[in-house]
Design a protein around this motif. Structure first.
Motif, PDB file in Angstrom:
ATOM      1  N   LEU B  76     -14.508  24.150  -5.872  1.00 27.77           N
ATOM      2  CA  LEU B  76     -14.830  22.870  -6.505  1.00 27.77           C
ATOM      3  C   LEU B  76     -15.300  23.063  -7.937  1.00 27.77           C
ATOM      4  CD1 LEU B  76     -16.544  20.916  -3.601  1.00 27.77           C
ATOM      5  CD2 LEU B  76     -14.220  20.719  -4.453  1.00 27.77           C
ATOM      6  N   CYS B  77     -15.890  24.258  -8.188  1.00 27.15           N
ATOM      7  CA  CYS B  77     -16.365  24.500  -9.552  1.00 27.15           C
ATOM      8  C   CYS B  77     -15.208  24.616 -10.535  1.00 27.15           C
ATOM      9  CB  CYS B  77     -17.225  25.762  -9.606  1.00 27.15           C
ATOM     10  SG  CYS B  77     -16.455  27.189  -8.855  1.00 27.15           S
ATOM     11  N   ALA B  78     -13.965  24.786 -10.034  1.00 24.69           N
ATOM     12  CA  ALA B  78     -12.819  24.871 -10.940  1.00 24.69           C
ATOM     13  C   ALA B  78     -12.261  23.498 -11.279  1.00 24.69           C
ATOM     14  CB  ALA B  78     -11.724  25.722 -10.296  1.00 24.69           C
ATOM     15  N   ILE B  79     -12.811  22.464 -10.652  1.00 22.71           N
ATOM     16  CA  ILE B  79     -12.304  21.118 -10.914  1.00 22.71           C
ATOM     17  C   ILE B  79     -13.065  20.524 -12.088  1.00 22.71           C
ATOM     18  CG2 ILE B  79     -11.996  18.790  -9.983  1.00 22.71           C
ATOM     19  CD1 ILE B  79     -11.685  20.038  -7.259  1.00 22.71           C
ATOM     20  N   ILE B  80     -12.303  20.239 -13.133  1.00 16.98           N
ATOM     21  CA  ILE B  80     -12.945  19.697 -14.332  1.00 16.98           C
ATOM     22  C   ILE B  80     -13.147  18.199 -14.189  1.00 16.98           C
ATOM     23  CG2 ILE B  80     -12.670  19.401 -16.824  1.00 16.98           C
ATOM     24  CD1 ILE B  80     -10.788  21.858 -16.701  1.00 16.98           C
ATOM     25  N   HIS B  81     -12.123  17.547 -13.600  1.00 16.64           N
ATOM     26  CA  HIS B  81     -12.177  16.095 -13.564  1.00 16.64           C
ATOM     27  C   HIS B  81     -11.292  15.584 -12.434  1.00 16.64           C
ATOM     28  CE1 HIS B  81     -12.369  12.023 -14.992  1.00 16.64           C
ATOM     29  NE2 HIS B  81     -11.077  11.967 -15.222  1.00 16.64           N
ATOM     30  N   ALA B  82     -11.766  14.545 -11.755  1.00 16.47           N
ATOM     31  CA  ALA B  82     -10.927  13.903 -10.737  1.00 16.47           C
ATOM     32  C   ALA B  82     -10.605  12.501 -11.228  1.00 16.47           C
ATOM     33  CB  ALA B  82     -11.677  13.857  -9.412  1.00 16.47           C
ATOM     34  N   PHE B  83      -9.313  12.195 -11.351  1.00 17.09           N
ATOM     35  CA  PHE B  83      -8.913  10.878 -11.854  1.00 17.09           C
ATOM     36  C   PHE B  83      -9.166   9.831 -10.795  1.00 17.09           C
ATOM     37  CE2 PHE B  83      -6.897  12.133 -15.759  1.00 17.09           C
ATOM     38  CZ  PHE B  83      -6.566  13.459 -15.548  1.00 17.09           C
ATOM     39  N   PRO B  84      -9.555   8.634 -11.200  1.00 17.26           N
ATOM     40  CA  PRO B  84      -9.787   7.581 -10.209  1.00 17.26           C
ATOM     41  C   PRO B  84      -8.477   7.198  -9.529  1.00 17.26           C
ATOM     42  CG  PRO B  84     -10.482   6.875 -12.411  1.00 17.26           C
ATOM     43  CD  PRO B  84      -9.812   8.188 -12.568  1.00 17.26           C
ATOM     44  N   LEU B  85      -8.617   6.670  -8.295  1.00 13.49           N
ATOM     45  CA  LEU B  85      -7.431   6.258  -7.548  1.00 13.49           C
ATOM     46  C   LEU B  85      -6.788   5.060  -8.232  1.00 13.49           C
ATOM     47  CD1 LEU B  85      -8.546   6.359  -3.814  1.00 13.49           C
ATOM     48  CD2 LEU B  85      -6.997   7.908  -4.968  1.00 13.49           C
ATOM     49  N   LYS B  86      -5.462   5.077  -8.267  1.00 15.12           N
ATOM     50  CA  LYS B  86      -4.751   3.928  -8.851  1.00 15.12           C
ATOM     51  C   LYS B  86      -4.766   2.798  -7.845  1.00 15.12           C
ATOM     52  CE  LYS B  86      -1.647   6.101 -12.080  1.00 15.12           C
ATOM     53  NZ  LYS B  86      -0.639   7.119 -11.834  1.00 15.12           N
ATOM     54  N   LYS B  87      -5.139   1.639  -8.324  1.00 12.50           N
ATOM     55  CA  LYS B  87      -5.229   0.511  -7.405  1.00 12.50           C
ATOM     56  C   LYS B  87      -4.148  -0.522  -7.705  1.00 12.50           C
ATOM     57  CE  LYS B  87      -8.911   1.408  -4.954  1.00 12.50           C
ATOM     58  NZ  LYS B  87      -8.727   1.728  -3.559  1.00 12.50           N
ATOM     59  N   SER B  88      -2.910  -0.112  -7.709  1.00 15.28           N
ATOM     60  CA  SER B  88      -1.862  -1.107  -7.971  1.00 15.28           C
ATOM     61  C   SER B  88      -1.413  -1.731  -6.653  1.00 15.28           C
ATOM     62  CB  SER B  88      -0.678  -0.452  -8.683  1.00 15.28           C
ATOM     63  OG  SER B  88      -0.166   0.561  -7.859  1.00 15.28           O
ATOM     64  N   MET B  89      -1.004  -2.984  -6.738  1.00 13.74           N
ATOM     65  CA  MET B  89      -0.637  -3.705  -5.517  1.00 13.74           C
ATOM     66  C   MET B  89       0.872  -3.845  -5.398  1.00 13.74           C
ATOM     67  SD  MET B  89      -3.249  -4.359  -3.797  1.00 13.74           S
ATOM     68  CE  MET B  89      -2.863  -5.713  -2.709  1.00 13.74           C
ATOM     69  N   SER B  90       1.618  -3.050  -6.104  1.00 11.42           N
ATOM     70  CA  SER B  90       3.069  -3.186  -6.020  1.00 11.42           C
ATOM     71  C   SER B  90       3.545  -2.719  -4.655  1.00 11.42           C
ATOM     72  CB  SER B  90       3.735  -2.343  -7.115  1.00 11.42           C
ATOM     73  OG  SER B  90       3.553  -0.978  -6.810  1.00 11.42           O
ATOM     74  N   ILE B  91       4.713  -3.223  -4.289  1.00  8.39           N
ATOM     75  CA  ILE B  91       5.264  -2.900  -2.969  1.00  8.39           C
ATOM     76  C   ILE B  91       5.507  -1.398  -2.856  1.00  8.39           C
ATOM     77  CG2 ILE B  91       7.205  -3.250  -1.432  1.00  8.39           C
ATOM     78  CD1 ILE B  91       6.868  -6.020  -1.743  1.00  8.39           C
ATOM     79  N   ARG B  92       5.959  -0.827  -3.947  1.00  8.32           N
ATOM     80  CA  ARG B  92       6.278   0.608  -3.919  1.00  8.32           C
ATOM     81  C   ARG B  92       5.026   1.419  -3.587  1.00  8.32           C
ATOM     82  NH1 ARG B  92       8.504   3.854  -8.950  1.00  8.32           N
ATOM     83  NH2 ARG B  92       7.229   5.571  -8.261  1.00  8.32           N
ATOM     84  N   SER B  93       3.900   1.022  -4.196  1.00  8.42           N
ATOM     85  CA  SER B  93       2.691   1.835  -3.976  1.00  8.42           C
ATOM     86  C   SER B  93       2.166   1.651  -2.554  1.00  8.42           C
ATOM     87  CB  SER B  93       1.604   1.465  -4.984  1.00  8.42           C
ATOM     88  OG  SER B  93       1.151   0.153  -4.723  1.00  8.42           O
ATOM     89  N   MET B  94       2.497   0.492  -1.926  1.00  9.77           N
ATOM     90  CA  MET B  94       1.983   0.285  -0.560  1.00  9.77           C
ATOM     91  C   MET B  94       2.635   1.236   0.423  1.00  9.77           C
ATOM     92  SD  MET B  94       0.941  -3.537   0.329  1.00  9.77           S
ATOM     93  CE  MET B  94       2.538  -4.270   0.438  1.00  9.77           C
ATOM     94  N   PHE B  95       3.894   1.583   0.171  1.00  9.20           N
ATOM     95  CA  PHE B  95       4.582   2.463   1.116  1.00  9.20           C
ATOM     96  C   PHE B  95       4.582   3.915   0.693  1.00  9.20           C
ATOM     97  CE2 PHE B  95       5.875  -0.372   4.264  1.00  9.20           C
ATOM     98  CZ  PHE B  95       6.144  -1.589   3.665  1.00  9.20           C
ATOM     99  N   ALA B  96       4.133   4.165  -0.548  1.00  8.80           N
ATOM    100  CA  ALA B  96       4.103   5.562  -0.990  1.00  8.80           C
ATOM    101  C   ALA B  96       2.839   6.239  -0.466  1.00  8.80           C
ATOM    102  CB  ALA B  96       4.124   5.604  -2.511  1.00  8.80           C
ATOM    103  N   SER B  97       2.878   7.577  -0.412  1.00  8.35           N
ATOM    104  CA  SER B  97       1.689   8.305   0.023  1.00  8.35           C
ATOM    105  C   SER B  97       0.623   8.242  -1.055  1.00  8.35           C
ATOM    106  CB  SER B  97       2.032   9.771   0.280  1.00  8.35           C
ATOM    107  OG  SER B  97       3.055   9.883   1.212  1.00  8.35           O
ATOM    108  N   PRO B  98      -0.635   8.027  -0.668  1.00  9.38           N
ATOM    109  CA  PRO B  98      -1.701   7.990  -1.680  1.00  9.38           C
ATOM    110  C   PRO B  98      -1.822   9.345  -2.372  1.00  9.38           C
ATOM    111  CG  PRO B  98      -2.491   7.309   0.501  1.00  9.38           C
ATOM    112  CD  PRO B  98      -1.135   7.861   0.697  1.00  9.38           C
ATOM    113  N   ARG B  99      -2.166   9.294  -3.635  1.00 11.78           N
ATOM    114  CA  ARG B  99      -2.314  10.525  -4.410  1.00 11.78           C
ATOM    115  C   ARG B  99      -3.635  10.566  -5.139  1.00 11.78           C
ATOM    116  NH1 ARG B  99       3.043  12.545  -5.777  1.00 11.78           N
ATOM    117  NH2 ARG B  99       4.364  11.592  -4.203  1.00 11.78           N
ATOM    118  N   VAL B 100      -4.178  11.777  -5.248  1.00 11.52           N
ATOM    119  CA  VAL B 100      -5.385  11.994  -6.050  1.00 11.52           C
ATOM    120  C   VAL B 100      -5.050  13.057  -7.080  1.00 11.52           C
ATOM    121  CG1 VAL B 100      -7.785  12.775  -6.029  1.00 11.52           C
ATOM    122  CG2 VAL B 100      -6.898  11.468  -4.103  1.00 11.52           C
TER     123      VAL B 100
END
Lengths: 179, 446
Positions: B76-100
């Protein structure tokens, strides 16, 4: 060697597990076989014809190792003898058992042989004579159980080798043998 | 163009659980995770396996592939930054796998590690069904924020000054240092230490979550107390707490069994609860198995395991299910049920034949030939629990090695001589071969 009366007990009579009914099938079969043979040998030696489960039977306990057969074990061993035709239950409750250390057929043969060897054909003997008379002293017939004797004689009668009839005196029966 | 980052391998136990550092606690499990790198045209996979089990701990992200029993890790000490989760409501994002997406530091040789000279962005793809990205993200941020790996680091650098006191939290900083003058100074120092310990205990027990994070400190405290118990005689320094400690033996037993710092709970493992519990149990049970001689009853395992967990106790059904799952994994232990219904856990390498051989030779010694073996005799000689000894004797009986003797003295077992007795020679005592002649000679005094 350990004795019970005049009977020589085999060595394994002192092996404690011998007196516990074995649960494992193979071991149990071996154990039953040993007891069956032992009972027959002992009864033959001691001229015992009836074993009563309500009384103590010397063979069923060994005080020197403080072991004796449970009631269940006695029933198992005697029932095995019954199945083999070497014993019969005398009552429905299986409390008394008739031990045929010689089968009825064997007794019949024995009597016939005895009669022939002693030239007693065509003679008449009372049943009591056969059991306790002078002629039969020293043979297996001495002291034979009356019931067993009668059945053996009846068997001979069926084969035509003997005739049973009521005797002159009130209680006893007589037998006439034919060659 | 940046080269593809590499992940160091992570060691695993024989049950495919990560080997934890001292003080490392697991926080969350996520199945079906892939790690991608957006380099050239298409994303590249960073792990040599797909759909791994991600274990989020207080110190690392560990990616486990159970099929190949291998794992990779990102500190964990090698992680500089974690981007916030994208909160888009498009149809594509609903069926895609969540990403971090994470920005990680990369060292010169291309491995993801702390204090690297370069950095890259990698993507965690959650392909598992029923995974809630928000819950994971929340836990992840919490762990990143608490930075527990730094606490371990500072503690390991050696605490000077106060004897053995390495609780590591901020409490010690507030203590006023008083001049150490003679006995009263020493006593006061001890008093302060115990006060802070007491406060620690109070804080810990007020909130189970806090307890989880304090678990490491509790283990250290337990260790310190154990040392004190070993050395304390009629010392006044330790006497103030003798009442709390109760009987010395109880205390020592309890301390020895406090070994599990991160119990697998329903919260951390979710749907994988039983699987992870099963694996943790397999790891835990190794030491008690060895102490008990290779076989231990399920009841004993239940007590030992729960005692070691401390909180988040498992139910008997959980234990049974965990053991039943072992059939599916490749672990070196197994559950076994005896004819009498007794369930035990034994090493897969345990051999019944070897136990039977030992029992056989025990049954043929001079005094056991005469008097037989009782279950407690066997337990004593074989070095196992009496209940298990009885099971072994019964098994040997059903194999025909022994036979039983029921008497006023109870149940005893003798070597099975029924097979040796030859019906034709039952009166012979001069048989030389086999155990029967020995037994006859000994017992038969005409």
């Amino acid at each position: 060697m350990q004795k019970l009366g005049e009977f020589k007990l085999p060595p394994f009579f002192n092996y404690p597990p011998y007196f516990t009914l074995q649960p494992v099938r193979e071991t149990r079969e071996k154990q039953v076989q040993l007891w069956k043979d032992l009972i027959l040998d002992f009864c033959r030696n001691q001229k015992i014809f009836v074993i009563s489960l309500e009384e103590d039977f010397h063979l069923f306990s060994n005080p020197s190792i403080e072991r004796s057969l449970s009631h269940e074990a006695k029933v198992v061993f005697l029932s095995a003898l019954v199945t083999n035709g070497r014993a019969e239950w005398m009552d429905k409750g299986h409390k008394k058992c008739l031990i045929l250390w010689m089968r009825i057929q064997d007794w019949a043969d024995y009597i016939l042989r005895f009669v022939r060897e002693n030239g007693l054909e065509d003679g008449v003997m009372t049943v009591e004579d056969i059991r306790s008379g002078f002629e039969t002293r020293g043979t297996e017939l001495a002291g034979i159980d009356r019931g067993v004797l009668m059945r053996a004689l009846k068997l001979l009668e069926q084969k035509g080798k003997a005739v049973i009839f009521k005797g002159s005196s009130a209680d006893d029966e007589g037998v006439k043998f034919s060659a | 163009m940046t080269s593809i980052p590499r992940l160091p391998t992570a060691p695993l136990t024989t049950s495919c659980r990560p080997v934890f550092f001292s003080g490392e606690v697991e926080r969350y499990f996520l199945p079906g995770v892939d790690l991608e790198f957006d380099g050239s045209d298409r994303p590249t996979l960073l792990l040599p396996f797909q759909s791994s089990l991600l274990v989020l701990t207080s110190h690392r992200l560990v990616f486990i592939d159970e099929a190949s029993a291998s794992a990779r890790e990102i500190s964990l000490c090698a992680i500089i930054h974690a981007f916030p989760l994208k909160k888009s409501m498009s149809i594509r994002s609903m069926f895609a796998s969540p990403r971090v997406r994470l920005q990680v530091s990369i060292s010169n040789d291309g491995t993801i590690s702390e204090k690297g000279t370069k950095s890259s962005v990698i993507t965690l793809v959650m392909r598992g069904k029923n995974t809630d990205p928000d819950v994971f993200y929340g836990k992840f941020m919490e762990v990143l924020r608490s930075r527990e790996w730094e606490l371990t680091a500072s503690a390991n650098q050696g605490s000077t000054g106060l004897e053995g006191s390495s609780s590591g939290s901020g409490v010690n900083d507030l203590r006023i240092t008083m001049p150490v003058v003679g006995v009263s100074g020493i006593l006061r120092k001890e008093q302060e230490i115990w006060e802070s310990t007491d406060k620690n205990l109070q804080d810990a027990f007020q909130d189970l979550n806090a307890l989880m994070s304090k678990a490491k400190e509790m283990v250290q405290l337990a260790e310190k107390m154990r040392q004190k118990l070993l050395t304390t005689g009629s010392n006044s320094q330790g006497s103030s707490n003798d009442e709390e400690m109760g009987s010395k033996q109880d205390m020592q037993d309890w301390l020895l069994s406090v070994g599990i710092v991160s119990p697998v709970t329903k919260e951390t493992a979710g749907a994988l609860y039983h699987q992870q519990l099963s694996r943790q149990l397999a790891d835990f049970v190794k030491i008690p198995l060895e102490k008990a001689g290779g076989m231990i009853t399920l009841v004993d395992v239940y007590c030992l395991f729960n005692r070691a967990r401390g909180t988040e106790l498992i139910s008997p059904e959980d234990l049974l299910q965990a053991c039943a799952l072992w059939e599916k994994f490749d672990v070196p232990v197994m559950m076994r049920k005896f004819d009498s219904g007794v369930k035990v856990i034994q090493n897969k390498s345990h051999s019944d034949d070897e136990v039977f051989a030992r029992i056989s030779s025990l049954a043929q010694k001079p005094d056991t030939l005469r008097k037989g073996i009782s279950p407690s005799d066997a337990a004593f000689t074989l070095g196992i629990a009496p209940a298990l000894a009885k099971e072994h004797l019964l098994s040997a009986e059903s194999r025909g090695l022994l036979c039983r003797d029921v008497s006023a003295e109870g149940l005893r077992f003798y070597i099975n001589l029924f097979n040796e007795i030859d019906s034709a020679n039952i009166y012979t005592t001069t048989k030389v071969v086999g155990a029967e002649s020995h037994w006859s000679e000994l017992v038969y005094v005409a």
